[in-house]
Write a protein that holds these residues in place. Structure first.
Motif, PDB file in Angstrom:
ATOM      1  N   SER A 134       3.729  -1.142  -9.501  1.00 13.33           N
ATOM      2  CA  SER A 134       4.046  -1.281  -8.084  1.00 13.33           C
ATOM      3  C   SER A 134       3.554  -0.053  -7.336  1.00 13.33           C
ATOM      4  CB  SER A 134       5.558  -1.428  -7.871  1.00 13.33           C
ATOM      5  OG  SER A 134       6.069  -2.564  -8.526  1.00 13.33           O
ATOM      6  N   CYS A 135       3.217  -0.250  -6.095  1.00 17.52           N
ATOM      7  CA  CYS A 135       2.803   0.860  -5.231  1.00 17.52           C
ATOM      8  C   CYS A 135       3.435   0.635  -3.863  1.00 17.52           C
ATOM      9  CB  CYS A 135       1.287   0.905  -5.127  1.00 17.52           C
ATOM     10  SG  CYS A 135       0.657   2.074  -3.895  1.00 17.52           S
ATOM     11  N   VAL A 136       4.299   1.551  -3.484  1.00 21.16           N
ATOM     12  CA  VAL A 136       4.966   1.467  -2.190  1.00 21.16           C
ATOM     13  C   VAL A 136       4.305   2.448  -1.240  1.00 21.16           C
ATOM     14  CG1 VAL A 136       7.139   1.679  -0.958  1.00 21.16           C
ATOM     15  CG2 VAL A 136       7.125   0.829  -3.308  1.00 21.16           C
ATOM     16  N   ALA A 137       3.916   1.953  -0.086  1.00 20.91           N
ATOM     17  CA  ALA A 137       3.214   2.770   0.900  1.00 20.91           C
ATOM     18  C   ALA A 137       4.118   3.088   2.086  1.00 20.91           C
ATOM     19  CB  ALA A 137       1.972   2.040   1.392  1.00 20.91           C
ATOM     20  N   SER A 138       3.907   4.273   2.651  1.00 21.78           N
ATOM     21  CA  SER A 138       4.625   4.660   3.858  1.00 21.78           C
ATOM     22  C   SER A 138       3.725   5.559   4.690  1.00 21.78           C
ATOM     23  CB  SER A 138       5.930   5.375   3.516  1.00 21.78           C
ATOM     24  OG  SER A 138       5.675   6.546   2.759  1.00 21.78           O
ATOM     25  N   GLY A 139       4.044   5.641   5.973  1.00 17.42           N
ATOM     26  CA  GLY A 139       3.261   6.504   6.856  1.00 17.42           C
ATOM     27  C   GLY A 139       1.942   5.916   7.305  1.00 17.42           C
ATOM     28  N   LEU A 140       1.718   4.623   7.023  1.00 15.49           N
ATOM     29  CA  LEU A 140       0.505   3.953   7.464  1.00 15.49           C
ATOM     30  C   LEU A 140       0.835   2.502   7.786  1.00 15.49           C
ATOM     31  CD1 LEU A 140       0.010   2.228   4.711  1.00 15.49           C
ATOM     32  CD2 LEU A 140      -1.311   4.209   4.006  1.00 15.49           C
ATOM     33  N   THR A 141      -0.110   1.861   8.464  1.00 14.81           N
ATOM     34  CA  THR A 141       0.098   0.444   8.823  1.00 14.81           C
ATOM     35  C   THR A 141      -0.400  -0.400   7.662  1.00 14.81           C
ATOM     36  OG1 THR A 141      -0.251   1.060  11.137  1.00 14.81           O
ATOM     37  CG2 THR A 141      -0.221  -1.287  10.608  1.00 14.81           C
ATOM     38  N   PHE A 142       0.482  -0.596   6.709  1.00 11.38           N
ATOM     39  CA  PHE A 142       0.116  -1.234   5.441  1.00 11.38           C
ATOM     40  C   PHE A 142      -0.541  -2.593   5.651  1.00 11.38           C
ATOM     41  CE2 PHE A 142       0.502  -1.853   0.945  1.00 11.38           C
ATOM     42  CZ  PHE A 142       0.781  -3.201   0.771  1.00 11.38           C
ATOM     43  N   SER A 143      -0.019  -3.367   6.563  1.00 12.60           N
ATOM     44  CA  SER A 143      -0.470  -4.754   6.722  1.00 12.60           C
ATOM     45  C   SER A 143      -1.881  -4.867   7.264  1.00 12.60           C
ATOM     46  CB  SER A 143       0.499  -5.514   7.625  1.00 12.60           C
ATOM     47  OG  SER A 143       0.540  -4.927   8.907  1.00 12.60           O
ATOM     48  N   THR A 144      -2.473  -3.762   7.693  1.00 11.14           N
ATOM     49  CA  THR A 144      -3.835  -3.793   8.220  1.00 11.14           C
ATOM     50  C   THR A 144      -4.856  -3.190   7.253  1.00 11.14           C
ATOM     51  OG1 THR A 144      -3.719  -1.627   9.314  1.00 11.14           O
ATOM     52  CG2 THR A 144      -2.923  -3.550  10.558  1.00 11.14           C
ATOM     53  N   LEU A 145      -4.399  -2.797   6.084  1.00 13.49           N
ATOM     54  CA  LEU A 145      -5.269  -2.108   5.132  1.00 13.49           C
ATOM     55  C   LEU A 145      -5.506  -2.921   3.865  1.00 13.49           C
ATOM     56  CD1 LEU A 145      -3.813   1.489   5.453  1.00 13.49           C
ATOM     57  CD2 LEU A 145      -6.043   0.710   6.255  1.00 13.49           C
TER      58      LEU A 145
ATOM     59  N   ILE B  37      -3.449  -9.120  -8.901  1.00 12.43           N
ATOM     60  CA  ILE B  37      -2.987  -8.270  -7.816  1.00 12.43           C
ATOM     61  C   ILE B  37      -2.301  -9.138  -6.773  1.00 12.43           C
ATOM     62  CG2 ILE B  37      -5.192  -8.387  -6.559  1.00 12.43           C
ATOM     63  CD1 ILE B  37      -4.662  -5.466  -5.668  1.00 12.43           C
ATOM     64  N   SER B  38      -1.246  -8.594  -6.183  1.00 14.64           N
ATOM     65  CA  SER B  38      -0.557  -9.286  -5.093  1.00 14.64           C
ATOM     66  C   SER B  38       0.020  -8.231  -4.162  1.00 14.64           C
ATOM     67  CB  SER B  38       0.546 -10.205  -5.631  1.00 14.64           C
ATOM     68  OG  SER B  38       1.521  -9.450  -6.345  1.00 14.64           O
ATOM     69  N   ARG B  39       0.415  -8.675  -2.976  1.00 10.06           N
ATOM     70  CA  ARG B  39       0.984  -7.746  -2.023  1.00 10.06           C
ATOM     71  C   ARG B  39       2.105  -8.412  -1.253  1.00 10.06           C
ATOM     72  NH1 ARG B  39      -3.576  -5.654   1.672  1.00 10.06           N
ATOM     73  NH2 ARG B  39      -1.846  -4.684   2.809  1.00 10.06           N
ATOM     74  N   ASP B  40       3.026  -7.577  -0.783  1.00  7.97           N
ATOM     75  CA  ASP B  40       4.125  -8.031   0.058  1.00  7.97           C
ATOM     76  C   ASP B  40       4.120  -7.125   1.281  1.00  7.97           C
ATOM     77  OD1 ASP B  40       6.513  -8.613   1.339  1.00  7.97           O
ATOM     78  OD2 ASP B  40       7.633  -8.828  -0.518  1.00  7.97           O
ATOM     79  N   ASN B  41       3.539  -7.597   2.360  1.00  7.37           N
ATOM     80  CA  ASN B  41       3.414  -6.761   3.556  1.00  7.37           C
ATOM     81  C   ASN B  41       4.767  -6.417   4.175  1.00  7.37           C
ATOM     82  OD1 ASN B  41       0.652  -6.650   3.263  1.00  7.37           O
ATOM     83  ND2 ASN B  41       0.221  -8.165   4.862  1.00  7.37           N
ATOM     84  N   ALA B  42       5.747  -7.255   3.950  1.00  2.00           N
ATOM     85  CA  ALA B  42       7.084  -6.974   4.477  1.00  2.00           C
ATOM     86  C   ALA B  42       7.722  -5.780   3.757  1.00  2.00           C
ATOM     87  CB  ALA B  42       7.975  -8.196   4.350  1.00  2.00           C
ATOM     88  N   LYS B  43       7.294  -5.544   2.527  1.00  4.01           N
ATOM     89  CA  LYS B  43       7.854  -4.442   1.728  1.00  4.01           C
ATOM     90  C   LYS B  43       6.878  -3.277   1.582  1.00  4.01           C
ATOM     91  CE  LYS B  43      10.913  -7.356  -1.041  1.00  4.01           C
ATOM     92  NZ  LYS B  43      11.298  -7.789  -2.422  1.00  4.01           N
ATOM     93  N   ASN B  44       5.724  -3.370   2.247  1.00  2.00           N
ATOM     94  CA  ASN B  44       4.700  -2.324   2.129  1.00  2.00           C
ATOM     95  C   ASN B  44       4.367  -2.032   0.677  1.00  2.00           C
ATOM     96  OD1 ASN B  44       4.719  -2.140   4.899  1.00  2.00           O
ATOM     97  ND2 ASN B  44       5.276   0.019   4.997  1.00  2.00           N
ATOM     98  N   THR B  45       4.257  -3.068  -0.092  1.00  2.52           N
ATOM     99  CA  THR B  45       4.091  -2.907  -1.535  1.00  2.52           C
ATOM    100  C   THR B  45       2.950  -3.768  -2.060  1.00  2.52           C
ATOM    101  OG1 THR B  45       6.458  -2.438  -1.781  1.00  2.52           O
ATOM    102  CG2 THR B  45       5.254  -3.049  -3.769  1.00  2.52           C
TER     103      THR B  45
END
Length: 121
Positions: free
Chosen positions: A21-32, A70-78
């Motif tokens: 898992s990779c949790v992101a913060s400090g950026l607009t995850f859903s646009t990257l 690979i998968s992503r959850d934009n609501a969780k920035n993960t």
């Protein structure tokens, strides 16, 4: 500040599974776009998998096709990396990357600190 924090690495026997898992913060995850890279001792950092910001398109290195997802959850920035049927050659430090490029490149974007994956034979 931007942070990408990976977790889920460890030691597993060949044929086993791990989920990173990779949790992101400090950026607009859903646009990257997001990617997972890996680097084994003495080797370059190579892209393994990637997913677009929409989640619609993915990229898989030939060596992991059919085994990694690979998968992503934009609501969780993960972003997640499900690794099945692991092989000793999958042993490496795995890094999470966020990028506006597609696919993400090894020399740009934002990076996590990495998580060790070791597969024993």
């Amino acid at each position: 500040q931007v942070q990408l924090v990976e977790s889920g690495g460890g030691l597993v026997q060949a044929g086993g599974s791990l989920r990173l898992s990779c949790v992101a913060s400090g950026l607009t995850f859903s646009t990257l776009n997001m990617g997972w890279f890996r680097q084994a001792p003495g080797k370059e950092r190579d892209i393994v998998v990637a997913i677009t910001w929409t989640g619609v398109s993915t990229y898989y290195a030939d060596s992991v096709k059919g085994r990694f997802t690979i998968s992503r959850d934009n609501a969780k920035n993960t972003v997640y990396l499900q690794m099945n049927n692991l092989k000793p050659e999958d042993t490496a430090i795995y890094y999470c990357a966020a990028s506006s490029s597609w696919p993400p490149r090894a020399n740009s974007g934002y990076w996590g600190q990495g998580t060790q994956v070791t597969v024993s034979s």
